[in-house]
Each structure stands twice: as C-alpha cells, then as structure tokens.
Design a protein around this motif. Sequence first.
Motif, PDB file in Angstrom:
ATOM      1  N   LEU A  22       0.990  -1.182  -0.001  1.00 53.29           N
ATOM      2  CA  LEU A  22       0.119   0.095  -0.006  1.00 53.29           C
ATOM      3  C   LEU A  22       1.075   1.188  -0.041  1.00 53.29           C
ATOM      4  N   PRO A  23       0.435   2.232  -0.733  1.00 53.57           N
ATOM      5  CA  PRO A  23       1.186   3.755  -0.820  1.00 53.57           C
ATOM      6  C   PRO A  23       0.496   4.378   0.853  1.00 53.57           C
ATOM      7  N   PRO A  24       1.443   5.120   1.159  1.00 53.57           N
ATOM      8  CA  PRO A  24       0.947   5.715   2.385  1.00 53.57           C
ATOM      9  C   PRO A  24      -0.422   6.494   2.379  1.00 53.57           C
ATOM     10  N   LEU A  25      -1.118   6.300   3.360  1.00 54.35           N
ATOM     11  CA  LEU A  25      -2.523   6.321   3.472  1.00 54.35           C
ATOM     12  C   LEU A  25      -2.710   8.309   3.564  1.00 54.35           C
ATOM     13  N   GLU A  26      -3.617   8.840   3.141  1.00 57.22           N
ATOM     14  CA  GLU A  26      -3.679  10.234   3.355  1.00 57.22           C
ATOM     15  C   GLU A  26      -4.133  10.330   4.764  1.00 57.22           C
ATOM     16  N   ALA A  27      -3.653  11.571   5.511  1.00 55.75           N
ATOM     17  CA  ALA A  27      -3.920  11.778   6.803  1.00 55.75           C
ATOM     18  C   ALA A  27      -5.660  11.797   6.908  1.00 55.75           C
ATOM     19  N   SER A  28      -5.901  12.507   5.920  1.00 53.03           N
ATOM     20  CA  SER A  28      -7.426  12.978   6.160  1.00 53.03           C
ATOM     21  C   SER A  28      -8.442  11.571   6.128  1.00 53.03           C
ATOM     22  N   ALA A  29      -7.971  10.535   5.668  1.00 52.52           N
ATOM     23  CA  ALA A  29      -8.735   9.050   5.857  1.00 52.52           C
ATOM     24  C   ALA A  29      -8.973   8.922   7.392  1.00 52.52           C
ATOM     25  N   LEU A  30      -8.124   9.514   8.201  1.00 53.21           N
ATOM     26  CA  LEU A  30      -8.385   9.063   9.580  1.00 53.21           C
ATOM     27  C   LEU A  30      -9.138  10.213  10.141  1.00 53.21           C
ATOM     28  N   HIS A  31      -8.870  11.601   9.599  1.00 57.36           N
ATOM     29  CA  HIS A  31      -9.692  12.853  10.357  1.00 57.36           C
ATOM     30  C   HIS A  31     -10.951  12.793  10.042  1.00 57.36           C
ATOM     31  N   ARG A  32     -11.425  12.350   8.855  1.00 54.45           N
ATOM     32  CA  ARG A  32     -12.839  12.776   8.378  1.00 54.45           C
ATOM     33  C   ARG A  32     -13.693  11.429   8.189  1.00 54.45           C
ATOM     34  N   LEU A  33     -14.999  11.555   8.270  1.00 51.60           N
ATOM     35  CA  LEU A  33     -15.901  10.447   8.000  1.00 51.60           C
ATOM     36  C   LEU A  33     -15.996  10.242   6.104  1.00 51.60           C
ATOM     37  N   PRO A  34     -15.632   9.058   5.921  1.00 51.73           N
ATOM     38  CA  PRO A  34     -15.845   8.543   4.272  1.00 51.73           C
ATOM     39  C   PRO A  34     -17.030   9.441   3.858  1.00 51.73           C
ATOM     40  N   SER A  35     -16.782   9.833   2.634  1.00 51.61           N
ATOM     41  CA  SER A  35     -18.058  10.263   1.859  1.00 51.61           C
ATOM     42  C   SER A  35     -18.859   9.721   1.191  1.00 51.61           C
ATOM     43  N   PRO A  36     -20.064   9.572   0.643  1.00 54.52           N
ATOM     44  CA  PRO A  36     -20.710   8.930  -0.444  1.00 54.52           C
ATOM     45  C   PRO A  36     -20.065   8.678  -1.615  1.00 54.52           C
ATOM     46  N   GLY A  37     -19.247   9.857  -2.048  1.00 60.25           N
ATOM     47  CA  GLY A  37     -18.321   9.555  -3.307  1.00 60.25           C
ATOM     48  C   GLY A  37     -17.227   8.837  -3.129  1.00 60.25           C
ATOM     49  N   ASP A  38     -16.470   8.655  -2.054  1.00 57.91           N
ATOM     50  CA  ASP A  38     -15.561   7.736  -1.433  1.00 57.91           C
ATOM     51  C   ASP A  38     -16.148   6.332  -1.823  1.00 57.91           C
ATOM     52  N   LEU A  39     -17.248   6.017  -0.954  1.00 56.27           N
ATOM     53  CA  LEU A  39     -17.757   4.614  -1.181  1.00 56.27           C
ATOM     54  C   LEU A  39     -18.267   4.386  -2.698  1.00 56.27           C
ATOM     55  N   ALA A  40     -18.826   5.300  -3.340  1.00 55.57           N
ATOM     56  CA  ALA A  40     -19.348   5.110  -4.842  1.00 55.57           C
ATOM     57  C   ALA A  40     -17.997   4.591  -5.680  1.00 55.57           C
ATOM     58  N   ARG A  41     -16.726   5.263  -5.190  1.00 50.05           N
ATOM     59  CA  ARG A  41     -15.608   4.892  -6.098  1.00 50.05           C
ATOM     60  C   ARG A  41     -15.203   3.852  -5.893  1.00 50.05           C
ATOM     61  N   LEU A  42     -15.043   3.295  -4.520  1.00 48.68           N
ATOM     62  CA  LEU A  42     -14.533   1.898  -3.937  1.00 48.68           C
ATOM     63  C   LEU A  42     -15.416   0.953  -4.659  1.00 48.68           C
ATOM     64  N   LYS A  43     -16.981   1.052  -4.976  1.00 48.45           N
ATOM     65  CA  LYS A  43     -17.824   0.155  -5.435  1.00 48.45           C
ATOM     66  C   LYS A  43     -17.549  -0.206  -6.787  1.00 48.45           C
TER      67      LYS A  43
END
Length: 325
Positions: free
Chosen positions: A44-65
Amino acid sequence: MREDGEKDAIAHGGDLDAARRLFPDAPEPWLDLSTGINPVPYPLPPLEASALHRLPSPGDLARLKAAAAAAYGAPGPDHVAAAPGTQILIETLPRLLPPARVAVVGPTYAEHAAAWTRAGHDVRMVDDPAEAAEADILVAVSPNNPDGRVFSVEALAQAGRGLVVLDQAFADLEPVEAASPRPGLVVLRSFGKTYGLAGLRLGFALAEPDLARRIETALGPWAVSGPAILAGLAALPDAAWRREAAAARAQDAARLDRMIARAGGRIVGGTALFRTADFPDGPGLFRALGAAGIYVRRFREAPARLRFGLPPDKAAWCRLSRVLR
C-alpha cells in the motif's frame, strides 16, 4: 469449541491467545500458519491523513464500489455492497430474508451454517449441491475451506431452486470461474485474504441492485472505514499484482506440499493460500509444531487433519522445515 478446549463460539484461525494458552513455553514470536491469508501483503502507498480525520463520503464509497465491480466482473457499482469484511456479510444476509430451508455444502467454514441458524432458518448440511433439491437457499464456498473443492456456478444454479449464496473468498488467486451477480445469485468476495490486509476489514457482496441496497442499509452509514476505502482503491485496480501474487503463491503452495509429503502427510485439498493434509499422528504433529511456536489449524472432527497457511519469508520456511523433518 475453542482451540483451548473451553466451550465457546466457533474456533477460528489466527487466535494466538489460544495458542499461548496451549503452549505457554513456546518460543516467541509465534509463526501463525493457522489462517488462509496471503502472507505477502499488497504494498500500500502511504495513506492520506484525512482518511483518519474525516468520515468517508458517499463519493468515496461510490468510487470503491466501482473499483470492486471492475475487479470482480459485476455489471456496475449498483450490484456491489461494501462491508467491513465478509464475516459481517455472512451474518447480515440471513437476517434480511424470511425463514427458509437452507442447505450448506460442507464440511466448510462453520460460520455460514451458524449465521443462518441464528437467524431462525432451518439449516442442514449436505455433501454435494445435488442433495439440496428441497432447499430454498443453497450456500456454498468455492474454492472451499478447508478442502479446496470447486463448484461450477452453473451447477450451483441448477441445484438451487431459490437463492444461491456463493462464497468466493479464496477465488482471487485461483484459476477458477469468477461468478457475476445475477437474479438468484449472491457472491461474497474477501479483500483481506487476497491482499494480505485482513486487519483492514473489507469485503464485498455482489448481488442484484435491490438486495445490494438492502444489505448496505442493514449495515448502516460509514460501514467501511476511510483507510479501508483508500486501500481498496489502490489495490483493486492492480490486476498485474494479482497475477504475480497468484503465480508466486502457487509456487509456495507446491513447495509446502513437498515439505508436507516428506513429513508423511497426505494432501487432501487446499488453495494457493493454504494446504490441508492428513498425517499418521496429526495430534502429535500439532503438539510438536506448537511447542516450536508454530500454530496450524486442527479439526476436532478429523484429528489426523491439519491445515497449513503459507510461511511469509525464508526464515519462516526454515523454521517450519526443521519441525516437519
């Protein structure tokens, strides 16, 4: 029954607390070969710090799906339900359906039958999908854990007169048919096993859009963490890594087969991520391995049988070889 003999829930691989209770004098660190998880994780590349600081957005989940749909051959992201691991999907799906007659092809991962039973369904184990003619729901794992049996999707569809639940947790690194969701078929896929990142807790159900939505509604908002979403977005599109991992793990599995055979074992099944074998003295070998700080999977119903995951590096291979010799 737990590995340490206490009455409890279903025993699972990876329970090093149980291993330490069984073998308190074993050397540390333990070599855990009791799971079927890729021992060489995705880089894995280094994870963005924002992934720990904020709730996942609907757009994040849509891209994962969308990434999961492309990787697993689903028609589109609306056919994908993302979850914190396949275990929660195994638990959730039975609670969404009315009581029914369920046939589980076994012996297999025990949580399937347990989850349908807890949800009030009439569950019976069958040795072959063809024996499930009277069932409303057919559950099968392919490749199967622990024997590696593979069932064709068409054979399962013909055997099941209602819903077919196909757990393909070990399919990614195998030369098997990848099942695409369609009416009457739900497919479960494991991210953590394939990519060696089980601690992230990420898995997917591939289903018709209505059922996929019902599953996600049952899981609730933010079911998948921000770090898990970023990991999935990095790894799922990397088809080249999956091909290389499949070839490397197949070579590892063949090496492990040779070591097991030299130790007097008879291979009875497995996948590229684990090998299952019968030994003249399975309990004795389990104790010898445990005393050396090596934990493998044993089976209460088949004492001669042991399941070995793959060692992660040269030192681990040498450590296992010394005991098997």
